[in-house]
Design a protein around this motif. Structure first.
Motif, PDB file in Angstrom:
ATOM      1  N   UNK B  54       1.555  -4.528   3.777  1.00  0.00           N
ATOM      2  CA  UNK B  54       1.918  -4.157   2.406  1.00  0.00           C
ATOM      3  C   UNK B  54       2.741  -5.257   1.748  1.00  0.00           C
ATOM      4  N   UNK B  55       2.516  -5.430   0.451  1.00  0.00           N
ATOM      5  CA  UNK B  55       3.354  -6.371  -0.302  1.00  0.00           C
ATOM      6  C   UNK B  55       4.348  -5.535  -1.087  1.00  0.00           C
ATOM      7  N   UNK B  56       5.589  -5.826  -0.891  1.00  0.00           N
ATOM      8  CA  UNK B  56       6.607  -5.032  -1.558  1.00  0.00           C
ATOM      9  C   UNK B  56       6.978  -5.671  -2.880  1.00  0.00           C
ATOM     10  N   UNK B  57       7.193  -4.836  -3.867  1.00  0.00           N
ATOM     11  CA  UNK B  57       7.686  -5.378  -5.129  1.00  0.00           C
ATOM     12  C   UNK B  57       8.863  -4.526  -5.554  1.00  0.00           C
ATOM     13  N   UNK B  58       9.863  -5.171  -6.117  1.00  0.00           N
ATOM     14  CA  UNK B  58      11.038  -4.397  -6.501  1.00  0.00           C
ATOM     15  C   UNK B  58      10.786  -3.746  -7.848  1.00  0.00           C
ATOM     16  N   UNK B  59      11.144  -2.486  -7.918  1.00  0.00           N
ATOM     17  CA  UNK B  59      10.985  -1.773  -9.187  1.00  0.00           C
ATOM     18  C   UNK B  59      12.255  -0.966  -9.430  1.00  0.00           C
ATOM     19  N   UNK B  60      12.220  -0.052 -10.346  1.00  0.00           N
ATOM     20  CA  UNK B  60      13.431   0.708 -10.682  1.00  0.00           C
ATOM     21  C   UNK B  60      13.958   1.495  -9.482  1.00  0.00           C
ATOM     22  N   UNK B  61      13.061   2.153  -8.789  1.00  0.00           N
ATOM     23  CA  UNK B  61      13.492   3.004  -7.684  1.00  0.00           C
ATOM     24  C   UNK B  61      13.617   2.279  -6.360  1.00  0.00           C
ATOM     25  N   UNK B  62      13.842   0.986  -6.380  1.00  0.00           N
ATOM     26  CA  UNK B  62      13.921   0.236  -5.132  1.00  0.00           C
ATOM     27  C   UNK B  62      12.591  -0.417  -4.848  1.00  0.00           C
ATOM     28  N   UNK B  63      12.406  -0.836  -3.585  1.00  0.00           N
ATOM     29  CA  UNK B  63      11.187  -1.544  -3.246  1.00  0.00           C
ATOM     30  C   UNK B  63      10.001  -0.582  -3.205  1.00  0.00           C
ATOM     31  N   UNK B  64       8.892  -1.008  -3.731  1.00  0.00           N
ATOM     32  CA  UNK B  64       7.691  -0.180  -3.682  1.00  0.00           C
ATOM     33  C   UNK B  64       6.525  -1.015  -3.183  1.00  0.00           C
ATOM     34  N   UNK B  65       5.594  -0.329  -2.561  1.00  0.00           N
ATOM     35  CA  UNK B  65       4.418  -1.061  -2.115  1.00  0.00           C
ATOM     36  C   UNK B  65       3.486  -1.240  -3.301  1.00  0.00           C
ATOM     37  N   UNK B  66       3.294  -2.475  -3.722  1.00  0.00           N
ATOM     38  CA  UNK B  66       2.454  -2.720  -4.876  1.00  0.00           C
ATOM     39  C   UNK B  66       0.987  -2.785  -4.458  1.00  0.00           C
ATOM     40  N   UNK B  67       0.699  -3.632  -3.530  1.00  0.00           N
ATOM     41  CA  UNK B  67      -0.672  -3.724  -3.044  1.00  0.00           C
ATOM     42  C   UNK B  67      -0.626  -4.131  -1.583  1.00  0.00           C
ATOM     43  N   UNK B 138     -13.365   0.964  11.779  1.00  0.00           N
ATOM     44  CA  UNK B 138     -12.002   0.991  11.255  1.00  0.00           C
ATOM     45  C   UNK B 138     -11.856  -0.023  10.126  1.00  0.00           C
ATOM     46  N   UNK B 139     -12.564  -1.131  10.274  1.00  0.00           N
ATOM     47  CA  UNK B 139     -12.490  -2.190   9.274  1.00  0.00           C
ATOM     48  C   UNK B 139     -12.951  -1.689   7.900  1.00  0.00           C
ATOM     49  N   UNK B 140     -14.041  -0.933   7.887  1.00  0.00           N
ATOM     50  CA  UNK B 140     -14.544  -0.405   6.611  1.00  0.00           C
ATOM     51  C   UNK B 140     -13.558   0.572   6.000  1.00  0.00           C
ATOM     52  N   UNK B 141     -12.952   1.373   6.879  1.00  0.00           N
ATOM     53  CA  UNK B 141     -12.016   2.372   6.370  1.00  0.00           C
ATOM     54  C   UNK B 141     -10.807   1.718   5.731  1.00  0.00           C
ATOM     55  N   UNK B 142     -10.313   0.654   6.376  1.00  0.00           N
ATOM     56  CA  UNK B 142      -9.100   0.030   5.845  1.00  0.00           C
ATOM     57  C   UNK B 142      -9.380  -0.735   4.557  1.00  0.00           C
ATOM     58  N   UNK B 143     -10.647  -1.049   4.317  1.00  0.00           N
ATOM     59  CA  UNK B 143     -10.979  -1.810   3.121  1.00  0.00           C
ATOM     60  C   UNK B 143     -11.295  -0.961   1.903  1.00  0.00           C
ATOM     61  N   UNK B 144     -11.260   0.370   2.035  1.00  0.00           N
ATOM     62  CA  UNK B 144     -11.591   1.181   0.863  1.00  0.00           C
ATOM     63  C   UNK B 144     -10.478   1.101  -0.172  1.00  0.00           C
ATOM     64  N   UNK B 145     -10.875   1.303  -1.421  1.00  0.00           N
ATOM     65  CA  UNK B 145      -9.904   1.298  -2.508  1.00  0.00           C
ATOM     66  C   UNK B 145      -9.419   2.716  -2.740  1.00  0.00           C
ATOM     67  N   UNK B 146      -8.151   2.925  -2.519  1.00  0.00           N
ATOM     68  CA  UNK B 146      -7.624   4.287  -2.572  1.00  0.00           C
ATOM     69  C   UNK B 146      -7.407   4.749  -4.000  1.00  0.00           C
ATOM     70  N   UNK B 147      -7.612   6.052  -4.217  1.00  0.00           N
ATOM     71  CA  UNK B 147      -7.259   6.640  -5.501  1.00  0.00           C
ATOM     72  C   UNK B 147      -5.760   6.824  -5.633  1.00  0.00           C
ATOM     73  N   UNK B 148      -5.152   7.164  -4.496  1.00  0.00           N
ATOM     74  CA  UNK B 148      -3.718   7.440  -4.541  1.00  0.00           C
ATOM     75  C   UNK B 148      -2.934   6.139  -4.657  1.00  0.00           C
ATOM     76  N   UNK B 149      -1.770   6.235  -5.273  1.00  0.00           N
ATOM     77  CA  UNK B 149      -0.943   5.039  -5.360  1.00  0.00           C
ATOM     78  C   UNK B 149      -0.219   4.847  -4.033  1.00  0.00           C
ATOM     79  N   UNK B 150       0.350   3.669  -3.860  1.00  0.00           N
ATOM     80  CA  UNK B 150       1.026   3.389  -2.590  1.00  0.00           C
ATOM     81  C   UNK B 150       0.044   2.807  -1.606  1.00  0.00           C
ATOM     82  N   UNK B 151       0.546   2.370  -0.518  1.00  0.00           N
ATOM     83  CA  UNK B 151      -0.295   1.688   0.461  1.00  0.00           C
ATOM     84  C   UNK B 151      -1.046   2.667   1.334  1.00  0.00           C
ATOM     85  N   UNK B 152      -2.012   2.129   2.048  1.00  0.00           N
ATOM     86  CA  UNK B 152      -2.814   2.976   2.919  1.00  0.00           C
ATOM     87  C   UNK B 152      -1.992   3.463   4.116  1.00  0.00           C
TER      88      UNK B 152
END
Lengths: 367, 374
Positions: B54-67, B138-152
């Motif tokens: 996960x790449x963390x980015x700082x936001x208002x509520x502290x660090x968040x997983x951006x992508x 497992x590789x295919x599963x980890x590569x899907x684009x999630x609808x939910x926000x946050x990291x997989x």
């Protein structure tokens, strides 16, 4: 004669014995015993503890005959000067080697679990420096410290309660499956964990109070250790199962590593940090015992001088021993074999000899 | 006074140098924290590892997983894959905070033990608290684009946790090796499937030793298996088909929630040729949904209890049959045989015997309440 300000109370004696016995064993006792007696390891540990109770009684009987003398004084009156000298030197050696061995085992564990890249001399220096700092004071100060750090044992115990809901008692059934022989062999293997009770040889005369009271305290302290170790062995076996335990030399740490609380991610590191204190107290007492011996051997020099010298000696020896699992295991195995001589055989022989000779200490007049 | 303080001060200054722990520091800024990894088997039989950083980015509520950064690499062993990945990642790859480990179907069928070894050996690595089998790769599963926000990683972790609370998949109370290194217990892991934008738990994968048998239980069967294993976490919702010909179709079903469970497991093994196991399961249930009938009399409730018990008994026996067919002793019948009939255990080869033993279950249900509506 022991100065009165140097005396310790029976309450303090209790904690000294516990702190000396509980140490390095917490971490790998279950593994070592499980190798031999399988799912019955906890029985082996329990039996070993009971055997130690007998050892304590032997030492107490011996010391009762010379209530004001430490071991280093009473040997002379029992077996005479030449053999007494030999015994003194070998006991000093035994205490010192025990301290060194525990330090080495401790360093190995720290090295493998927490600080893989920190040089060995730093870890050993930290442990030995702390021990020297404490041991250069008199027994009373040490006793206070031991009582104080016993609070940590409670914390250590409460960490193990985390495991209780996941244990499966089926793993220790059927009781006695590994056979009488293996259980007995496991008993000798687990006796190393109870080492430390032989310190009574030296510290019993320092303790205030009636002789019977002292025995009760010593027996109940060892009783606590028995329960503690049997409990640890029992929960680790019933958590992992005997066959899985063969893969894990430090089972209790492993469980702690797997369990995590919401606020603490690596419980094992906290457990480890507390355990370090338990090990340090063991090293301290052994260092203290050998320094007392040295003072008796060379009457004129102050004890603190010996403490510094022996601390330095320990440090050098520890650096000379290669820290790898195999070497340490062989050292530990051999020391374990010979320690019985010092903890059981010699006190028993001395007791018999003194009974035959019907000698009594000068202070203890027949009533 | 000052003369006695000087050496102490000097000593303190010396001690300061010891407190820095300069050797074993690992800085977070240099580390690339791997939260999820997956293992697959390539066609050539090599190991394909995929990690999610996960790449963390700082936001208002502290660090968040951006992508998340998804990297994969091939190798012969886990460490080999790790080395390969390290060559592709800027910074040091660090799996000490890993929460989820996924096994591709083919990899799990081969053997999961070699993939896990390094996690158990290295004191810094996490001891894998959520593991799952992936239907497909497992590789295919980890590569899907999630609808939910946050990291997989966060997503999968919560997914497993909520399913554990619903008693659908087993909670990980012990490291996996203690199950598979025990000759009398078999491992079960959740099995998940990749959809277009989500991941779905589809049941429980049955293992035999360290190998996935290729058979899995569906969600309804998984719930029943958990009950048979006496594992009721917060709740366990079961759907039971108690009628056949009602219209509309939804009137055929009743939905119940198990609020209390009492399991008795008895293994008879005096005779090595006739080993049998019997599970008696007493459930106290609440009715959550039942559109067919009014539950206004105790006769009706008793009749209903009887039907539910019969249907659940039938389902439980199907689950047990499946376990035996897959030769997966996840209910640890063998462990009871060791504990209570040790002489028998010594005579038999459990892997061969287990599928042939007589093993049945009986479920009794008692309806405790049916909500605020009859």
């Amino acid at each position: 004669m022991i100065k009165s300000e140097n005396k310790i109370s029976q309450f303090q004696l209790f904690f000294i014995i516990i702190q000396t016995q509980i140490g390095i064993g917490i971490i790998y006792l279950p593994y070592e015993v499980n190798k031999i007696s399988g799912s019955d390891a906890w029985i082996s540990v329990f039996v070993a503890g009971i055997a130690v109770q007998i050892g304590i009684i032997i030492i107490w009987l011996l010391c009762r005959r010379y209530p004001e003398q430490t071991f280093f004084e009473l040997v002379n009156s029992i077996v005479g000067r030449p053999i007494g000298l030999l015994l003194k030197i070998s006991y000093i050696g035994y205490f010192l080697i025990s301290a060194i061995l525990i330090t080495v085992q401790f360093i190995e564990k720290v090295n493998i679990w927490v600080l893989p890249r920190t040089p060995i001399w730093v870890i050993s220096m930290l442990l030995i420096a702390i021990s020297v700092l404490c041991v250069k004071e008199n027994l009373k100060v040490m006793a206070r410290f031991f009582v104080l750090v016993s609070v940590l044992l409670v914390i250590l115990l409460s960490f193990t309660f985390l495991v209780l809901k996941d244990v499966n008692v089926l793993y220790v059934l059927p009781i006695g499956v590994s056979g009488f022989n293996n259980i007995l062999k496991g008993t000798t293997q687990s006796s190393f964990a109870f080492q430390g009770f032989e310190s009574l040889l030296v510290i019993l005369p320092y303790c205030l109070g009636k002789s019977v009271g002292k025995l009760k305290v010593a027996l109940s302290a060892n009783g606590f250790t028995i329960i503690f170790y049997t409990y640890i062995t029992f929960i680790t076996i019933s958590y992992f199962g005997s066959s899985a335990l063969q893969f894990i030399p430090e089972p209790i740490l492993y469980i702690m590593k797997f369990k995590y609380l919401d606020i603490i991610d690596r419980v094992d590191l906290i457990f480890f940090s507390i355990w370090i204190v338990c090990v340090a107290t063991t090293v301290m007492l052994y260092l203290y015992l050998s320094s007392i011996g040295m003072t008796h051997l060379f009457g004129k020099t102050k004890r603190t001088t010996f403490v510094y010298c022996m601390g330095a000696f320990m440090f050098i020896v520890v650096l000379l021993i290669p820290i790898n699992g195999q070497v340490i295991h062989t050292l530990g195995y051999n020391a374990n074999r010979y320690s019985t001589i010092f903890t059981f055989v010699v006190p028993a022989i001395l007791l018999i000899v003194s009974l035959i000779r019907r000698q009594k200490g000068q202070e203890d007049m027949p009533t | 006074m000052s003369t006695s303080r000087k050496p102490l001060l000097l000593l303190l200054c010396c001690c300061l140098t010891l407190l820095t722990s300069c050797w074993d520091q690992i800085l977070l800024k240099d580390a690339k924290l791997v939260m999820v990894s997956g293992f697959d088997l390539t066609k050539e039989g090599r190991l394909l590892g995929t990690v999610v950083i996960p790449k963390f980015s700082s936001s208002d509520g502290g660090a968040k997983i951006a992508e998340s950064q998804i990297v994969s690499g091939e190798g012969d062993t886990t460490m080999d894959v790790g080395k390969e990945l390290n060559l592709k990642i800027a910074g040091q790859f660090d799996s000490s905070k890993m929460t989820v480990l996924l096994f591709g179907e083919d990899f799990a069928k081969q053997d999961i033990q070699p993939g896990l070894d390094v996690f158990y050996r290295d004191p810094r690595r996490s001891l894998v608290d959520n593991a799952a089998v992936v239907k497909g790769r497992a590789n295919d599963l980890l590569n899907i684009k999630l609808n939910e926000s946050g990291g997989i990683s966060e997503y999968l972790d919560t997914l497993f946790n909520s399913a554990q609370n619903d008693s659908i998949i087993p909670p990980q109370t012990r490291p996996m090796f203690s199950d598979y290194s025990d000759p009398a217990t078999d491992l079960i892991l959740p099995i998940i499937e990749a959809l277009e934008h989500e991941v779905k738990i589809i049941g429980i994968a049955l293992f035999n030793g360290t190998k996935y048998t290729g058979k899995h239980l569906n969600i309804d069967e998984s719930s029943i298996l958990m009950l048979l294993d006496n594992q009721l976490k917060n709740n366990s919702e079961l759907k039971v088909k108690i009628h056949e010909k009602e219209v509309p179709e939804s009137k055929n079903y009743i939905y119940i929630n198990v609020s209390n469970i009492n399991r008795k497991l008895k293994v008879n093994g005096q005779n090595a040729n006739r080993i049998s196991a019997h599970i008696q399961l007493d459930l106290k249930v609440d009715v959550l949904e039942y559109s067919k009938n009014y539950l206004d009399s105790s006769q009706k409730i008793q009749a209903l209890e009887k039907t539910i018990s019969e249907k659940l008994t039938a389902e439980a026996n199907i689950v047990i049959k499946k376990l035996q067919e897959a030769n997966s002793d996840s209910l640890a019948i063998g462990r009871r045989l060791i504990a209570f009939h040790h002489a028998t255990w010594e005579q038999i080869d459990w892997i061969e015997t287990y599928p042939t033993i007589e093993f049945d279950a009986r479920v009794n249900t008692k309806i405790i309440n049916h909500g605020i509506f009859n």
